[in-house]
Design an enzyme around this catalytic site. Structure first.
Site, PDB file in Angstrom:
ATOM      1  N   LYS A 194      -0.981  -5.871  11.623  1.00 49.55           N
ATOM      2  CA  LYS A 194      -1.144  -6.958  10.662  1.00 49.55           C
ATOM      3  C   LYS A 194      -0.480  -6.552   9.355  1.00 49.55           C
ATOM      4  O   LYS A 194      -0.596  -5.402   8.911  1.00 49.55           O
ATOM      5  CB  LYS A 194      -2.631  -7.205  10.425  1.00 49.55           C
TER       6      LYS A 194
ATOM      7  N   TYR B   7      -0.171  -2.530   5.129  1.00 46.97           N
ATOM      8  CA  TYR B   7       0.384  -3.258   3.996  1.00 46.97           C
ATOM      9  C   TYR B   7       1.317  -2.367   3.178  1.00 46.97           C
ATOM     10  O   TYR B   7       1.174  -1.145   3.158  1.00 46.97           O
ATOM     11  CB  TYR B   7      -0.731  -3.750   3.081  1.00 46.97           C
TER      12      TYR B   7
ATOM     13  N   ASP C 227     -14.871  -8.887   7.217  1.00 48.61           N
ATOM     14  CA  ASP C 227     -15.373  -7.608   6.715  1.00 48.61           C
ATOM     15  C   ASP C 227     -15.411  -7.586   5.194  1.00 48.61           C
ATOM     16  O   ASP C 227     -15.722  -6.549   4.594  1.00 48.61           O
ATOM     17  CB  ASP C 227     -14.484  -6.469   7.208  1.00 48.61           C
TER      18      ASP C 227
END
Length: 264
Positions: A173, A143, A24
């Site tokens: 993730k 994150y 992406d």
């Protein structure tokens, strides 16, 4: 877990382990190397064993003819590196649009600790709620990023992955903390499968050693983009990563099996 979610998780992974190649980056970085002819790249990485590829919804027509029966994930938010703040991820699609594009799962990026965390938490909660109604898995790219935050600090990463579970994601993730010992805390912070990001390419051996460390810590695989799709041989590096994740090879053995030279 919903039957549809379970069935679709099997389309983007194998036996609870995942090798995902996100592509992406065209919306973030532009048509960088590896993404101009994205068709060839998708063909190469899936021939190399990648379980799934990931793009924004508009690239779907270029994905399906070339993914060799691999899974497909549509990403639902974005920012650009030339915009005012790349941490400010804005919604670019809906779960329904992803389904219409043939997606097996959706993903969303959060920067936990940034000024945009509150809106991104709301966005993920809403996506998870909608996705659950359609039996669509959600990959949360969670994150630790913001003022004064060490993006590789295990405590912060543990918070980020736990947040994803609390909001209803199915896979999470995050960044790798740098070693297996510290990454154990990250994995133990959630019941979700944890996959690691790749970040800026640092060489084949470094990439595979990070993957090996994450797996040794109890991780569930990878979602690695640039180190794979910008590689001189995307098929070979995908094969090497797949060998570590699915076959439990060492970094050195995976490089050798894939026909890549072991760096000094």
């Amino acid at each position: 877990m919903d039957t549809g979610i379970t069935a679709r998780l099997d389309r983007i992974g194998r036996d609870g382990r995942y090798v995902i190649v996100p592509m992406d980056h065209g919306i973030t970085l532009g048509a960088v190397r590896g993404l101009k002819d994205i068709e060839s790249t998708i063909d190469a990485v899936t021939r190399g064993g990648a379980d799934a590829v990931l793009t924004q919804k508009g690239i779907a027509p270029r994905v399906h003819p070339n993914k060799n029966d691999a899974g497909y994930i549509v990403h639902l938010n974005a920012s650009t590196t030339i915009g005012p703040d790349s941490n400010d991820k804005r919604m670019t699609g809906t779960v329904q649009e992803a389904i219409a594009a043939g997606a097996d799962a959706v993903s969303l990026h959060l920067n936990v600790g940034s000024n945009y965390e509150p809106k991104q938490i709301t966005d993920l909660a809403e996506v998870c709620d909608t996705a659950s109604k359609f039996g669509i898995p959600v990959l949360a790219m969670s994150y630790a990023r913001g003022p004064g935050i060490d993006e590789h600090d295990a405590e912060s990463l543990g918070h980020a992955v736990r947040l994803a579970e609390e909001l209803g994601a199915d896979v999470v993730k995050t960044a790798y903390s740098g070693d297996a010992e510290s990454f154990e805390h990250v994995v133990e912070s959630t019941r979700l499968p944890v996959v690691i990001a790749g970040g800026a390419p640092e060489g084949d051996k470094a990439t595979l050693e990070a993957v090996r460390g994450a797996m040794d810590a109890g991780g569930a695989g990878v979602s690695i983009g640039r180190s794979v799709f910008q590689h001189d041989d995307p098929e070979a590096i995908a094969r090497a990563v797949t060998s570590v994740v699915h076959d439990d090879l060492s970094a050195e053995d995976a490089l050798d099996e894939a026909g890549l030279s072991v760096e000094a």
